[in-house]
Design a protein around this motif. Structure first.
Motif, mmCIF file in Angstrom:
data_model
loop_
_atom_site.group_PDB
_atom_site.id
_atom_site.type_symbol
_atom_site.label_atom_id
_atom_site.label_comp_id
_atom_site.label_asym_id
_atom_site.label_seq_id
_atom_site.Cartn_x
_atom_site.Cartn_y
_atom_site.Cartn_z
ATOM 1 N N LEU A 81 0.782 -0.857 0.311
ATOM 2 C CA LEU A 81 -0.290 0.070 -0.004
ATOM 3 C C LEU A 81 0.597 1.354 -0.127
ATOM 4 C CD1 LEU A 81 -2.993 -1.659 2.418
ATOM 5 C CD2 LEU A 81 -2.978 0.044 -0.075
ATOM 6 N N VAL A 82 2.165 0.677 1.073
ATOM 7 C CA VAL A 82 3.037 2.526 0.688
ATOM 8 C C VAL A 82 3.480 2.444 -0.189
ATOM 9 C CG1 VAL A 82 5.262 3.274 1.593
ATOM 10 C CG2 VAL A 82 3.264 2.310 3.030
ATOM 11 N N GLY A 83 3.811 1.343 -1.265
ATOM 12 C CA GLY A 83 4.365 1.522 -2.711
ATOM 13 C C GLY A 83 3.248 1.325 -3.342
ATOM 14 N N ILE A 84 2.389 1.539 -3.572
ATOM 15 C CA ILE A 84 0.809 2.130 -4.468
ATOM 16 C C ILE A 84 1.293 3.576 -4.720
ATOM 17 C CG2 ILE A 84 -1.277 1.862 -5.029
ATOM 18 C CD1 ILE A 84 -1.144 -0.860 -4.318
ATOM 19 N N LYS A 85 1.032 3.786 -2.730
ATOM 20 C CA LYS A 85 0.770 5.557 -3.006
ATOM 21 C C LYS A 85 2.223 6.249 -2.939
ATOM 22 C CE LYS A 85 -2.021 5.555 1.005
ATOM 23 N NZ LYS A 85 -3.273 6.091 0.172
ATOM 24 N N LEU A 86 3.254 5.569 -3.488
ATOM 25 C CA LEU A 86 4.532 5.880 -3.802
ATOM 26 C C LEU A 86 4.890 6.004 -5.435
ATOM 27 C CD1 LEU A 86 7.179 4.809 -1.167
ATOM 28 C CD2 LEU A 86 5.929 7.469 -1.485
ATOM 29 N N ASN A 87 3.748 5.475 -6.029
ATOM 30 C CA ASN A 87 3.301 5.153 -7.504
ATOM 31 C C ASN A 87 4.104 4.648 -8.393
ATOM 32 O OD1 ASN A 87 1.647 6.650 -7.858
ATOM 33 N ND2 ASN A 87 2.822 8.361 -8.149
ATOM 34 N N TYR A 88 5.264 3.274 -7.365
ATOM 35 C CA TYR A 88 6.019 2.261 -7.526
ATOM 36 C C TYR A 88 5.532 1.562 -9.423
ATOM 37 C CZ TYR A 88 8.551 2.358 -3.748
ATOM 38 O OH TYR A 88 10.523 2.209 -3.147
ATOM 39 N N ASP A 89 6.315 1.529 -10.024
ATOM 40 C CA ASP A 89 6.060 0.469 -11.640
ATOM 41 C C ASP A 89 5.054 -0.929 -10.686
ATOM 42 O OD1 ASP A 89 7.721 -0.627 -11.258
ATOM 43 O OD2 ASP A 89 8.813 0.587 -13.002
ATOM 44 N N TYR A 90 5.074 -1.272 -11.922
ATOM 45 C CA TYR A 90 4.091 -3.595 -11.150
ATOM 46 C C TYR A 90 5.716 -3.841 -10.834
ATOM 47 C CZ TYR A 90 2.342 -7.516 -11.672
ATOM 48 O OH TYR A 90 1.884 -8.593 -11.401
ATOM 49 N N ASP A 91 7.013 -3.544 -11.594
ATOM 50 C CA ASP A 91 7.425 -4.610 -11.131
ATOM 51 C C ASP A 91 8.320 -4.207 -9.737
ATOM 52 O OD1 ASP A 91 7.948 -5.912 -14.047
ATOM 53 O OD2 ASP A 91 9.083 -4.666 -14.515
ATOM 54 N N LYS A 92 8.439 -2.958 -9.548
ATOM 55 C CA LYS A 92 9.366 -2.408 -8.118
ATOM 56 C C LYS A 92 8.131 -3.275 -6.749
ATOM 57 C CE LYS A 92 12.024 0.991 -6.499
ATOM 58 N NZ LYS A 92 11.787 2.335 -6.977
ATOM 59 N N LEU A 93 6.701 -2.581 -7.579
ATOM 60 C CA LEU A 93 5.946 -3.479 -6.618
ATOM 61 C C LEU A 93 6.117 -4.817 -6.483
ATOM 62 C CD1 LEU A 93 2.349 -1.730 -7.093
ATOM 63 C CD2 LEU A 93 3.823 -1.331 -5.591
ATOM 64 N N LEU A 94 6.118 -6.041 -7.450
ATOM 65 C CA LEU A 94 6.145 -6.991 -7.385
ATOM 66 C C LEU A 94 7.459 -7.291 -6.315
ATOM 67 C CD1 LEU A 94 5.468 -9.426 -8.695
ATOM 68 C CD2 LEU A 94 6.651 -10.015 -10.669
ATOM 69 N N ALA A 95 8.391 -7.297 -6.516
ATOM 70 C CA ALA A 95 10.270 -7.385 -5.942
ATOM 71 C C ALA A 95 10.021 -7.329 -4.420
ATOM 72 C CB ALA A 95 11.428 -5.989 -6.384
ATOM 73 N N LEU A 96 8.494 -5.039 -3.948
ATOM 74 C CA LEU A 96 9.031 -5.261 -2.999
ATOM 75 C C LEU A 96 8.360 -5.922 -1.727
ATOM 76 C CD1 LEU A 96 8.763 -2.790 -0.581
ATOM 77 C CD2 LEU A 96 6.587 -1.757 -1.543
ATOM 78 N N GLY A 97 6.861 -6.600 -2.681
ATOM 79 C CA GLY A 97 5.978 -7.428 -1.951
ATOM 80 C C GLY A 97 6.575 -9.041 -1.859
ATOM 81 N N MET A 98 7.306 -9.447 -2.854
ATOM 82 C CA MET A 98 7.761 -10.657 -2.850
ATOM 83 C C MET A 98 9.298 -10.648 -1.447
ATOM 84 S SD MET A 98 8.363 -12.002 -5.824
ATOM 85 C CE MET A 98 9.421 -11.213 -6.893
ATOM 86 N N GLY A 99 10.002 -9.578 -1.449
ATOM 87 C CA GLY A 99 11.040 -9.496 -0.282
ATOM 88 C C GLY A 99 10.839 -9.507 0.778
ATOM 89 N N THR A 100 9.083 -8.485 1.018
ATOM 90 C CA THR A 100 8.481 -8.333 2.506
ATOM 91 C C THR A 100 7.758 -9.358 2.583
ATOM 92 O OG1 THR A 100 7.655 -6.142 1.280
ATOM 93 C CG2 THR A 100 6.464 -6.530 3.762
ATOM 94 N N LEU A 101 7.269 -10.442 1.923
ATOM 95 C CA LEU A 101 7.204 -11.919 2.362
ATOM 96 C C LEU A 101 7.999 -12.454 2.951
ATOM 97 C CD1 LEU A 101 3.719 -12.657 2.274
ATOM 98 C CD2 LEU A 101 5.178 -14.548 0.457
#
Ligand SMILES: [Fe+2]
Length: 357
Positions: free
Chosen positions: A140-160
């Protein structure tokens, strides 16, 4: 629907929120009528409070930001990824990628998210909920920071998988109640480096994914670990996970301490801005965290008591409260909702454990 402490649960009350076991399966489903044996089972399982259906509030169930199916899939994936026998296998990597892409699609579909954090968690299922919640927070923070899809994917996988390194730290140290010896604390700190190695060499994730595990305990002022890196030396994704990780840990019951209420945990984050956490990230984070989740019993400055029935995304500290007891402690015979966003002379003084009806 309202939250009550399990101690006050009575037979025939109806559960309004699923309760999950340690391995992420539904232990008691919402809609279930409570019996004395179910109440005992929940108690044995370490459940402290539950949500029940309540005629005084017309909230039937709180919509989760992600569906039940995704939640169960996430629990299964986390269970597998965190089992030692899977560490050498890359089979799980595409599953994690698919799961995160599903979570991203569900989150970007929703405009104004207010997270109600009303899952009933126990010490036993901490890792499952913690991994999933931090992922939702970080995305949700990444979305608010306008991350593109690939960056969101990396953020999500690393966070999980940010805490995956803990699989190689002895459980006795991770859940130790008393103060840690220096050697033990050093072992805990190692989960960052071990996690990086697992994500990088075993699961073959990209660098941006693995470095989240490595840097998520670094702090802006250099007081973190494993390297004591400061400000610009820490990747932004790891700074996001730092906020999400600490917040979710604070609101969870652990072997060694009771959880904090969300509004106190948010206060902690705000107070640690610029020393520990990036204030811009915290400012985005607090916009979607409900300080007083729906169903929470509260007391107002007028001494009236009631239940939070709606959260206003524009004013997270000013929800709508359904007053059930007047300032003298008498039960109200009629419906009285106060929108704290419109009535500034009212405010929440404290969160109550329960309101006996
Ligand atoms: Fe960690």
């Amino acid at each position: 629907m309202r939250r009550i402490i399990l101690k006050n649960a009575k037979e025939n009350m109806i559960l309004a929120k699923d309760i999950y076991s340690e391995d992420g399966k539904i232990l008691v489903a919402s809609g279930q009528k409570l019996t004395s044996s179910i109440i005992k089972r929940l108690k044995d399982f370490g459940v402290y409070d539950i949500y029940i259906v309540d005629d005084n509030t017309d909230i039937v169930e709180i919509e989760d930001v992600i569906t039940k199916e995704i939640k169960e899939e996430a629990f299964r994936v986390v269970n597998t990824a965190f089992s030692l026998e899977y560490i050498n296998s890359q089979e799980i990597t595409p599953e994690i990628r698919l799961l995160i892409s599903k979570i991203i699609s569900q989150l970007i579909e929703q405009k104004e998210v207010v997270l109600n954090l009303c899952d009933i968690r126990t010490v036993g299922n901490y890792t499952l909920f913690h991994s999933l919640n931090t992922t939702v927070f970080a995305l949700l923070v990444g979305i608010k920071l306008n991350y593109d899809y690939d960056k969101l994917l990396a953020l999500g996988m690393g966070t999980l998988l940010h805490d995956i390194g803990k699989v190689k730290v002895p459980k006795t140290i991770l859940s130790k109640k008393g103060p840690l010896q220096e050697k033990e604390y050093e072992m805990i700190k190692m989960h960052t480096i071990i996690g990086y190695d697992i994500l990088n060499s075993e699961y073959k994730f990209e660098q941006q994914v693995a470095e989240i595990a490595l840097y998520h305990h670094e702090r802006l002022d250099g007081s973190g670990y494993p390297f004591g890196k400061t400000r610009d030396e820490i990747p932004q994704t790891a700074k996001i996970v730092a906020v999400a990780d600490v917040f979710d840990t604070l609101v969870s019951d652990r072997e060694f301490r009771k959880r904090l209420k969300p509004h106190i945990a948010v206060e902690y984050l705000l107070n640690s801005c610029s020393t520990h956490f990036d204030s811009y990230i915290v400012s985005k984070f607090v916009t979607f965290i409900s300080l007083f989740p729906i169903g929470t019993p509260v007391i107002l400055n007028t001494r009236e008591k009631g239940i939070v029935v709606h959260n206003n995304p524009k004013f997270p500290s000013r929800p709508i409260v359904r007053v059930l007891y007047d300032s003298e402690g008498r039960k109200l015979p009629y419906k009285k909702d106060i929108d704290l966003a419109l009535n500034f002379h009212y405010y929440i003084v404290d969160v109550l454990e329960d309101i006996e009806l």
